[in-house]
Design an enzyme around this catalytic site. Structure first.
Site, PDB file in Angstrom:
ATOM      1  N   ASN A   1      14.049   6.437  -0.952  1.00 17.95           N
ATOM      2  CA  ASN A   1      12.701   5.888  -1.144  1.00 17.95           C
ATOM      3  C   ASN A   1      11.698   6.985  -0.799  1.00 17.95           C
ATOM      4  O   ASN A   1      11.446   7.239   0.376  1.00 17.95           O
ATOM      5  CB  ASN A   1      12.520   4.671  -0.228  1.00 17.95           C
ATOM      6  CG  ASN A   1      11.108   4.111  -0.284  1.00 17.95           C
ATOM      7  OD1 ASN A   1      10.331   4.450  -1.190  1.00 17.95           O
ATOM      8  ND2 ASN A   1      10.773   3.261   0.676  1.00 17.95           N
TER       9      ASN A   1
ATOM     10  N   LYS B   1       8.606   7.008  -1.251  1.00 16.56           N
ATOM     11  CA  LYS B   1       7.274   6.457  -0.918  1.00 16.56           C
ATOM     12  C   LYS B   1       6.194   7.214  -1.708  1.00 16.56           C
ATOM     13  O   LYS B   1       6.437   7.652  -2.823  1.00 16.56           O
ATOM     14  CB  LYS B   1       7.029   6.498   0.587  1.00 16.56           C
ATOM     15  CG  LYS B   1       8.190   5.890   1.361  1.00 16.56           C
ATOM     16  CD  LYS B   1       7.868   5.632   2.792  1.00 16.56           C
ATOM     17  CE  LYS B   1       9.129   5.195   3.521  1.00 16.56           C
ATOM     18  NZ  LYS B   1       8.889   4.710   4.843  1.00 16.56           N
TER      19      LYS B   1
ATOM     20  N   HIS C   1       9.328  -4.204   0.689  1.00 12.92           N
ATOM     21  CA  HIS C   1       9.401  -3.212   1.771  1.00 12.92           C
ATOM     22  C   HIS C   1       8.371  -3.585   2.835  1.00 12.92           C
ATOM     23  O   HIS C   1       7.298  -4.110   2.511  1.00 12.92           O
ATOM     24  CB  HIS C   1       9.107  -1.812   1.199  1.00 12.92           C
ATOM     25  CG  HIS C   1       9.400  -0.715   2.172  1.00 12.92           C
ATOM     26  ND1 HIS C   1       8.535  -0.389   3.185  1.00 12.92           N
ATOM     27  CD2 HIS C   1      10.464   0.112   2.296  1.00 12.92           C
ATOM     28  CE1 HIS C   1       9.058   0.596   3.893  1.00 12.92           C
ATOM     29  NE2 HIS C   1      10.232   0.923   3.368  1.00 12.92           N
TER      30      HIS C   1
ATOM     31  N   GLU D   1       6.284  -1.938   4.377  1.00 12.84           N
ATOM     32  CA  GLU D   1       4.946  -1.359   4.156  1.00 12.84           C
ATOM     33  C   GLU D   1       4.157  -2.206   3.164  1.00 12.84           C
ATOM     34  O   GLU D   1       2.939  -2.356   3.295  1.00 12.84           O
ATOM     35  CB  GLU D   1       5.085   0.098   3.676  1.00 12.84           C
ATOM     36  CG  GLU D   1       5.516   1.004   4.824  1.00 12.84           C
ATOM     37  CD  GLU D   1       6.302   2.235   4.397  1.00 12.84           C
ATOM     38  OE1 GLU D   1       6.273   2.593   3.215  1.00 12.84           O
ATOM     39  OE2 GLU D   1       6.968   2.819   5.277  1.00 12.84           O
TER      40      GLU D   1
ATOM     41  N   GLU E   1      16.050  -3.806   7.137  1.00 14.81           N
ATOM     42  CA  GLU E   1      15.257  -2.684   7.634  1.00 14.81           C
ATOM     43  C   GLU E   1      14.395  -3.165   8.805  1.00 14.81           C
ATOM     44  O   GLU E   1      13.290  -3.691   8.571  1.00 14.81           O
ATOM     45  CB  GLU E   1      14.336  -2.159   6.530  1.00 14.81           C
ATOM     46  CG  GLU E   1      15.053  -1.592   5.347  1.00 14.81           C
ATOM     47  CD  GLU E   1      14.227  -0.477   4.706  1.00 14.81           C
ATOM     48  OE1 GLU E   1      14.734   0.648   4.646  1.00 14.81           O
ATOM     49  OE2 GLU E   1      13.071  -0.717   4.331  1.00 14.81           O
TER      50      GLU E   1
ATOM     51  N   GLY F   1      10.801   4.998   9.860  1.00 13.14           N
ATOM     52  CA  GLY F   1       9.956   6.180  10.040  1.00 13.14           C
ATOM     53  C   GLY F   1       9.663   6.522  11.491  1.00 13.14           C
ATOM     54  O   GLY F   1       8.777   7.328  11.765  1.00 13.14           O
TER      55      GLY F   1
ATOM     56  N   SER G   1      15.397   5.002   9.826  1.00 18.58           N
ATOM     57  CA  SER G   1      15.744   6.242  10.520  1.00 18.58           C
ATOM     58  C   SER G   1      17.217   6.620  10.389  1.00 18.58           C
ATOM     59  O   SER G   1      17.840   7.076  11.361  1.00 18.58           O
ATOM     60  CB  SER G   1      15.324   6.166  11.996  1.00 18.58           C
ATOM     61  OG  SER G   1      13.906   6.042  12.087  1.00 18.58           O
TER      62      SER G   1
HETATM   63  C1  PEP Z   1      12.229   3.218   4.434  1.00 17.81           C
HETATM   64  O1  PEP Z   1      11.136   3.622   4.119  1.00 17.81           O
HETATM   65  O2  PEP Z   1      12.723   2.267   3.814  1.00 17.81           O
HETATM   66  C2  PEP Z   1      12.927   3.853   5.536  1.00 17.81           C
HETATM   67  C3  PEP Z   1      14.044   3.342   5.945  1.00 17.81           C
HETATM   68  O3  PEP Z   1      12.322   4.968   6.060  1.00 17.81           O
HETATM   69  P1  PEP Z   1      12.999   5.981   7.141  1.00 17.81           P
HETATM   70  O4  PEP Z   1      14.370   6.310   6.657  1.00 17.81           O
HETATM   71  O5  PEP Z   1      12.069   7.155   7.159  1.00 17.81           O
HETATM   72  O6  PEP Z   1      13.030   5.252   8.450  1.00 17.81           O
END
Ligand code: PEP
Length: 258
Positions: free
Chosen positions: A10, A12, A97, A99, A171, A177, A217
């Site tokens: 992803n 973003k 997601h 976000e 998630e 992040g 992460s």
């Molecule tokens: C994500 O944006 O779905 C995500 C898991 O980000 P990260 O791997 O940076 O934590």
């Protein structure tokens, strides 16, 4: 039938045209097709989808969207529809997601409606679920996940064919992040809970065929342990998908799936 594990990148709202070419080419050229143990999906920003698709055509890499509109077409300035993503060669789309839930106030119902539109357009929805830190601290994780799943269930019952009809991604919001991934016990507990709930609501054969990815992460250092958990079928990767070396190492960790 064993579930085919998957890694989703992803991106973003990151990168430029030049960055997209460089990153995609490095991932494409770095994948060892003979040892690849699952599916790889790149989800660049909308303007780069066609470019990335052109670079990966004929390889094991597929492309996906990061979101789409909540209606099929028409007067909706600035939006992109599910069928447009399909038209560009997308095979799947990330929906719900955290976000989008936080910044754009997307509700559980809206996410479920979008997932239905994705299916109608021939895309596999990858629906994200996850609790905030406060919800975890207040021991509400499983209740939150149940609520997020609830409006999806009637849509799932209408489109029950595994393995491609649905993909879920757990998630935890506090792990996205932040560099703070969930512990393997926490991840397995939630994944098993999701699969159990699907088994009760949709039926065990179907639920056991759907994939549940973990995101939050994931790095080359923790991917192998996470992907080896019994109810984890790969990962949804944010930050580490923007560096070819990291992403390739995470793809290699798919061989730990069981
Ligand atoms: C994500 O944006 O779905 C995500 C898991 O980000 P990260 O791997 O940076 O934590």
């Amino acid at each position: 039938m064993p579930r085919q594990p998957m890694v989703v990148g992803n991106w973003k709202m990151n990168g430029t045209r030049a960055f997209a070419v460089q990153l995609t080419s490095a991932i494409r050229d770095g994948i060892n097709a003979s040892t690849l143990a699952g599916e790889v999906l790149l989800c660049p920003p909308f303007p780069y989808l066609e470019l990335v698709h052109g670079l990966v055509q004929g390889t094991a890499i597929q492309i996906g969207g990061q979101n789409h509109a909540d209606r099929q077409n028409g007067p909706c300035t600035g939006e992109v529809s599910a069928s447009m993503l399909r038209d560009l060669g997308c095979r799947a789309v990330i929906l719900g997601h955290s976000e989008r839930r936080t910044l754009f106030h997307e509700s559980d119902t809206l996410v479920a409606d979008k997932a239905d539109l994705a299916l109608q357009a021939g895309l596999t929805p990858i629906v994200c679920l996850g609790e905030t830190l406060q919800q975890r601290q207040e021991k509400e994780t499983l209740t939150v996940i149940r609520h997020q799943l609830q409006p999806l269930l009637p849509h799932m019952a209408n489109h029950p064919q595994p393995p491609d009809s649905w993909i879920l991604a757990y998630e935890p919001v506090w792990a996205i992040g932040t560099g703070q991934n969930a512990q393997t016990e926490q991840i397995q507990e939630v994944h098993a809970f999701i699969r159990q709930l699907l088994q009760e609501e949709i039926g065990s054969t179907i639920a056991s065929g759907w994939r549940i990815l973990y995101g939050g992460s994931v790095t080359p250092g923790n991917a192998a342990d996470i992907f080896s958990l019994p109810d984890v079928d790969g990962g949804l990767i944010g930050g580490a998908s923007l560096k070819a070396d990291s992403f390739l190492a995470i793809i290699a960790a798919l061989s730990n799936h069981r």
